[in-house]
Design an enzyme around this catalytic site. Structure first.
Site, PDB file in Angstrom:
ATOM      1  CG  HIS A   1     -17.533  16.441 -13.388  1.00 31.61           C
ATOM      2  ND1 HIS A   1     -16.912  15.338 -12.877  1.00 31.61           N
ATOM      3  CD2 HIS A   1     -16.970  17.509 -12.757  1.00 31.61           C
ATOM      4  CE1 HIS A   1     -16.006  15.717 -11.989  1.00 31.61           C
ATOM      5  NE2 HIS A   1     -16.019  17.028 -11.900  1.00 31.61           N
ATOM      6  CB  ALA A   2     -20.308  11.602 -14.008  1.00 26.34           C
TER       7      ALA A   2
END
Length: 85
Positions: free
Chosen positions: A15-16
């Site tokens: 994820h980010a």
């Protein structure tokens, strides 16, 4: 060229936050680092490209490192995956 495969253990996948940290880690080196997963490929120095791969928990990511400082980059990226994903 050096390469390794890694199965994502993080519940949320790639994820980010870890993707951003990976980009920062990769930019320390001259070598090109490429991620491949589920038929998609992305340069590890490009956050949007990594995010568009949609890597989830349990997915196997193949990481390729090629360039003048590939040994150091390979070690750093492999350690990053083990510690963060």
């Amino acid at each position: 060229m050096k390469e390794f495969s890694y199965v994502i253990k993080d519940e949320i996948g790639l994820h980010a936050r870890p993707a951003g940290l990976l980009v920062k880690e990769v930019k320390k080196f001259e070598s090109a680092v490429t991620l491949s997963c589920k038929g998609k490929t992305a340069a590890a120095g490009k956050l949007i490209a990594i995010m568009s791969m949609g890597v989830k928990q349990g997915d196997e990511v193949n990481v390729q490192v090629e360039g003048p400082d590939e040994d150091a980059a390979f070690e750093a990226v492999e350690k990053f995956f083990q510690n963060n994903l």
